[in-house]
Design a protein around this motif. Structure first.
Motif, short mmCIF file in Angstrom:
data_model
loop_
_atom_site.label_atom_id
_atom_site.label_comp_id
_atom_site.label_asym_id
_atom_site.label_seq_id
_atom_site.Cartn_x
_atom_site.Cartn_y
_atom_site.Cartn_z
N GLY A 151 16.07 -34.53 21.02
CA GLY A 151 16.35 -33.68 22.17
C GLY A 151 16.83 -34.49 23.36
O GLY A 151 17.78 -34.11 24.06
N GLY A 152 16.18 -35.65 23.58
CA GLY A 152 16.59 -36.49 24.69
C GLY A 152 18.02 -37.00 24.54
O GLY A 152 18.78 -37.06 25.50
N SER A 153 18.40 -37.38 23.31
CA SER A 153 19.77 -37.85 23.11
C SER A 153 20.77 -36.74 23.36
O SER A 153 21.82 -36.96 23.97
CB SER A 153 19.95 -38.37 21.69
N LEU A 154 20.47 -35.53 22.87
CA LEU A 154 21.37 -34.40 23.12
C LEU A 154 21.50 -34.14 24.61
O LEU A 154 22.58 -33.86 25.13
CB LEU A 154 20.85 -33.14 22.41
N MET A 155 20.34 -34.26 25.31
CA MET A 155 20.36 -34.03 26.74
C MET A 155 21.27 -35.03 27.43
O MET A 155 22.05 -34.70 28.31
CB MET A 155 18.95 -34.19 27.27
N LEU A 156 21.15 -36.29 27.02
CA LEU A 156 21.98 -37.32 27.62
C LEU A 156 23.45 -36.99 27.48
O LEU A 156 24.24 -37.20 28.39
CB LEU A 156 21.67 -38.67 26.96
N PHE A 157 23.83 -36.44 26.31
CA PHE A 157 25.23 -36.13 26.06
C PHE A 157 25.77 -35.15 27.09
O PHE A 157 26.77 -35.42 27.76
CB PHE A 157 25.38 -35.57 24.65
#
Lengths: 157, 622, 285
Positions: free
Chosen positions: B460-466
């Motif tokens: 979820g954090g990686s998607l958020m960063l995107f």
């Protein structure tokens, strides 16, 4: 910041600019004969990467501009544009007879008759098509010009 | 102690005053003065209660209880009144109202609700929530005054009921302070449904067809939560003999698990976690201040606040694991969905759902460390998300669009607003800002458990960063400077700059927040260890360097046009086309609807979350 | 306080080590292609030459973003060698990458912006596995502190083989090697002209190169952690892995981003998460 190799007399023989010359190649309306020879110079048979030469696609990253073909009215602006987007110190090598003087297209209505009509050329490499050995020789001569230009740049600062 | 009463009751005064006047300047002064008073009172209250343990506030007389019952009856009648124009086939909305209020009012009138004097309870968590409501909420209220003036200037077809809107904001403060201070479940229920009513009023403000439709969708979804709340009250009154939240948390799990799960269900419903996410997305048609206040900073935080309060019972149960999984699913799904959105408010809405899912994930696990992280996320998210919504609102008013593609090169049009937006976005996901600290804490806290949980947070954090970096990149494209776009912004600057400073301040002071607010609640955790503090403070110090570097003078720069294969023309946004005439080039971000599009993901997410919800009620016997 | 000494040593020595590894990379690549190749110190000549060039810029900000990226990448390497918390160190590296993406966006050039977008996709593909490897290391050693992991004495590779292999897969993305060099690639290759580094020139490009060296050393050090109990085996392992990456680079052609994202996530979930679930199951029987 430089890396210098000094000769026996304590003068700078070569600096990092000539240990890592990056080239960009532009076809100024040539027949592609000289372009193929330029590409051949990059292949393993002649292997210019020994000298640290890399073919980059972007004038901002390049030191040496290899131009083939005599420039015509349609790509005059492009040649000037690419030349202006290169960073000092830079060297232009005109490869092939068409780039040097226009060769037998010099009298045509659409060609300008050689690259030096558009941008300042530092090294001329004749031939139709210029051999890879000659191209490498021209680039190495260009390295000497690069060194001089870098010295002048440093003195100006 | 008196401050708790004051904070709950005082906002009713400006609410009533605002209903009486339509004069802009009078409204402005009422709002500014009352906001200042509320903010000051919250700060004093927090100072009084942060370091101390929890304490009850006894209410001996029965008058407040009777008033709450009368309030419930009035609320039920108000809900039925707003439903009066509904077509007959939507009978189930008033039916929901009748069932839940019928049950609760019946119990209250017949005297089945157990007697108690501990109606209010305040501790560090209440103090933290009071600070959030008192400071972030009041800044938004100040912003609203300026915003509504522009709003009606631009939309002359909408009837100017802005005094009702701002009055609803103060009514909402009344309800929110009530929720965070109440100990009795019936009182929380009363204030809970007031927030539902405020939400309805605000979403349907523009009276357009879409607004009314979305308002009713929000209403029935929230009423389902209210229904669960009513069931919980009935079960608590009958089976356990108490309606005090603190007492319930100390009882045996096997007795109270079902009503507590129903309360968590109501909390997750209000926090717009899946399967209830769509009401929050529909609520984005409301004017921006309501999106900032209700639908990101405060009302939805009431939902997760309730789940946080319930976490002692959920700890180490399979049902708690299910709650955590629902939170985690919402986190990953909403982050993925936000990637495919171009409407700025929808991105912010999905991001809100995602972060609330993360908080519920922490609350479901319930260890001290995760609860720490949950409270930290509440604080940081409330501040940064409010800032983002307010900034987007200003951008929409000044440039006419809230689509991200139109925000390309915003830094050349509205530099100061862009900088506040950058601070807001950075506060949402960039280390060492607050949200990153919280996410780091969550991963640390969850790793001792099943590796599924930290994996959910990592993905979820990686998607958020995107999607955040994509947005950030869009607004810093450096184009030709244009003047005049920031001229119309007036009183809104107070809120924008105030919240930016608050974002930076809260993340710099996180050790203090830890020491004064969280240690009394949950005890110390590794987050306060020496090594961690040094590392994070080092990174914060390094974060000072980018602004310094950018403000420094640069020597010997040679400006050249960007590389466009040699066919540049004078304007850097154009190139020489094939017929010799200039043509413009344009760039559009990736929205990847193929993988992250709404149509596919929403369906699957709602299905899975429904399954998890049902499982949650059935695994309680473990 | 010898962790400060380690930190400073790490920050100072890394560019030299990183440049040397990059030079070895180019020579080995050349030999694989039946060429002679440049001298080993060629990357240093490149970087020094770039510092001596004119500062060509499109606007005055994208060079600043590259500098900010450098600061945070250096910070992450420094924190790593100081033995601090592994998660925060990885997050610092991520911040460095984010600044690089912002540098790509702010220059208002189509190639640059597209390269920045692709860089984000690369980050989305590679990040989860790197963070998961930190989670895996915690599960075996019960600590996120690098100092504790190194001195734990456990054979980490024995517990985490799947994580290690998945990390190698994802390493190809971070090291900008084919088949995953979508946003920008090494100097002899081109993608979208030069992708995210199209508008960098002169000193900016030099710093970009240095940032890549720091990142390479960081990732190799992360791989080394898996062999921390047997240092010699560790060094051999990272040299072998790097050789493997060069081999993969020379064999493969670039793929589309859908394949990169999909395959990276599948590998992360199956090999990485699968390894961790197995470990969790074994630990809790």
């Amino acid at each position: 910041m430089v890396f210098n190799i000094y000769n026996n007399l304590g003068e700078v023989k070569v600096s990092s600019i000539s240990k890592s010359p990056w080239i960009i190649h532009y076809d100024g309306s040539s027949c592609n004969g000289c372009d193929i020879e330029v590409l051949a110079a990059l292949t393993p048979r002649f292997d210019v990467e020994r000298f640290g030469i890399i073919n980059v696609g972007n004038p901002k990253h390049a030191d040496i501009l290899l131009i083939t073909g005599s420039v015509n009215t349609q790509n005059v602006e492009v040649v000037k544009n690419i030349y202006n987007q290169m960073g000092e110190p830079k060297v232009v090598v005109a490869i092939g007879a068409c780039a040097c003087s226009g060769h037998f297209f010099a009298e045509c209505y659409n060609t300008l008759g050689g690259v030096d009509k558009v941008i300042p050329v530092d090294v001329y490499c004749p031939g139709c098509a210029a051999r890879p050995e000659a191209i490498i020789d021209a680039v190495v001569k260009g390295l000497g010009v690069l060194e001089e230009k870098r010295k002048k740049m440093k003195q100006k600062k | 102690m008196n401050l708790a009463y004051f904070l709950i009751l005082f906002p009713l005064l400006p609410a009533v005053l605002l209903l009486l006047t339509k004069n802009y300047h009078l409204q402005k002064w009422i709002v500014v003065i009352s906001s200042a008073i509320i903010a000051a009172a919250s700060i004093v209250f927090a100072i009084q209660h942060l370091h101390a343990g929890g304490e009850y506030i006894n209410i001996i007389s029965t008058t407040p209880n009777i008033l709450v019952t009368i309030g419930d009856i009035l609320l039920a009648l108000t809900f039925l009144f707003v439903c009066r124009k509904l077509p007959l086939k939507r009978y189930w909305i008033p039916l929901l109202v009748v069932i839940q209020y019928g049950a609760v009012i019946f119990y209250e009138l017949v005297g089945k609700i157990p007697e108690t004097t501990h109606y209010l309870y305040v501790d560090s968590l209440s103090a933290v929530m009071a600070l959030v409501i008192g400071i972030v909420g009041t800044l938004i209220a100040i912003y609203t005054v300026g915003y509504m003036k522009h709003y009606h200037h631009e939309h002359p077809e909408i009837k100017n009921r802005s005094n009702q809107f701002i009055a609803a904001i103060f009514l909402f403060f009344f309800a929110m302070f009530g929720i965070v201070f109440s100990n009795s479940v019936t009182w929380i229920y009363f204030f809970w449904e007031i927030t539902t009513l405020c939400s309805f009023i605000m979403i349907s403000y523009s009276q357009s067809e879409e607004a009314i439709h979305n308002a009713f969708r929000a209403l029935w979804m929230l009423l389902i939560g209210g229904l669960a709340f009513a069931f919980a009250i009935m079960i608590l009154a009958d089976k356990t003999g108490t309606i005090e939240l603190q007492k319930i948390m100390m009882m045996k799990q096997s007795i109270v698990l079902l009503p507590v799960l129903l309360l968590c269900f109501a909390g997750m419903n209000k926090a717009a976690l899946y399967p209830f996410g769509n009401w929050l997305l529909g609520a984005m048609v409301a004017p921006t201040p309501s999106s900032a206040l209700l639908h990101s900073s405060t009302m939805v935080k009431a939902g997760v606040y309730l789940v946080l309060r319930c976490s002692p019972i959920l700890q180490n149960t399979a049902a708690g694991g299910m709650v955590a999984l629902i939170g985690g699913l919402s986190f990953v799904a909403a982050s993925a969905l936000a990637i495919s959105q171009t409407d700025a408010k929808k991105i912010l809405a999905y991001s809100t759902i995602a972060n609330l899912g993360l908080i519920v994930l922490c609350a479901g696990i319930g260890t001290a460390f995760t609860l720490w992280a949950a409270v930290l996320i509440i604080i940081f998210h409330a501040v940064a998300k409010a800032l983002m919504f307010l900034a987007v609102g200003v951008v929409q008013q000044q440039t006419g669009s809230r689509d991200i593609e139109d925000m390309e090169g915003l830094i050349a049009k509205m530099p100061l607003v862009t900088i506040t937006m950058l601070i807001g976005i950075a506060g949402m996901f960039l280390a060492p800002f607050g949200m990153l600290i919280s996410k780091w804490a969550v991963i640390e806290a969850l790793t001792i458990r099943n590796p599924i949980f930290p994996t959910i947070v990592i993905f979820g954090g990686s998607l958020m960063l995107f999607f955040w970096t994509k947005w950030m990149g869009k607004i810093i494209v450096v184009k030709q400077r244009q003047h005049g776009f920031e001229k119309g912004i007036g009183i809104e600057w107070i809120a924008l700059i105030g919240l930016s400073l608050l974002t930076i301040l809260t993340c710099v002071c996180y050790p203090l927040i830890g020491k004064y607010a969280l240690v009394p609640l949950y005890g110390p955790t590794p987050m306060l260890s020496y090594g961690v503090e040094i590392t994070i403070l080092t990174m914060l110090a390094l974060m000072l360097l980018p602004p310094v570097i950018m403000l420094m003078r640069h020597k010997h720069l040679v400006f050249v046009p960007p590389y466009l294969s040699g066919i540049n023309v004078t304007d850097p946004a154009q190139f020489r086309g094939s017929f010799g005439a200039p043509e413009a080039w344009s760039f559009r971000n990736y929205y990847i609807n193929k993988f992250f599009g709404e149509t596919i993901l929403t369906k699957w997410t709602i299905t899975f979350s429904l399954v998890l919800m049902i499982l949650m009620f059935f695994v309680r016997s473990f | 306080m010898h962790w400060i000494i380690w930190c400073i040593l790490g920050i100072i020595l890394t560019p030299f080590l990183g440049g040397l590894i990059a030079g070895v990379d180019r020579v080995v690549t050349a030999r694989m292609q039946r060429r002679v190749g440049p001298p080993f110190l060629q990357p240093f000549y490149d970087v020094l030459k770039l510092f001596g060039k004119e500062k060509l810029v499109v606007n005055r900000f994208h060079g600043d973003f590259v500098l900010c990226s450098l600061i945070f990448t250096v910070a992450s390497v420094g924190l790593f060698f100081a033995g601090q918390n592994l998660l925060i160190t990885i997050f610092a590296l991520i911040v460095g990458n984010v600044f690089l993406v912002l540098a790509g966006y702010c220059s208002n050039s189509p190639y640059s912006m597209l390269g920045a977008e692709r860089e984000l996709l690369q980050m989305l593909s590679a990040e989860p596995m790197i963070l998961l490897s930190a989670v895996g290391l915690f599960m075996v050693t019960q600590s996120f502190d690098i100092a504790t992991i190194i001195t734990s004495g456990k054979c980490l590779i024995c517990y985490l083989p799947g994580v290690f292999i998945a990390l190698i897969y994802v390493l190809t993305i971070k090291l900008r090697k084919s088949p995953f060099d979508l946003s920008t690639s090494h100097h002899a290759h081109q993608e979208l002209v030069k992708g995210i580094s199209t508008e960098f020139a002169g000193p900016s490009l030099a710093w970009f190169e240095v940032i890549h060296w720091y990142e390479t050393i960081f990732l190799l050090a992360l791989l080394y952690l898996f062999f921390a109990s047997t240092p010699i085996l560790g060094v051999i392992a990272i040299l072998f892995v790097y050789f493997l990456e060069i081999l993969i680079d020379n064999i493969n052609a670039r793929v589309k981003w859908e394949l990169m994202l999909g395959s990276a996530w599948v590998v992360t979930l199956v090999l990485g998460l699968g390894n961790l679930m197995l470990l969790y199951g074994i630990q809790h029987i």
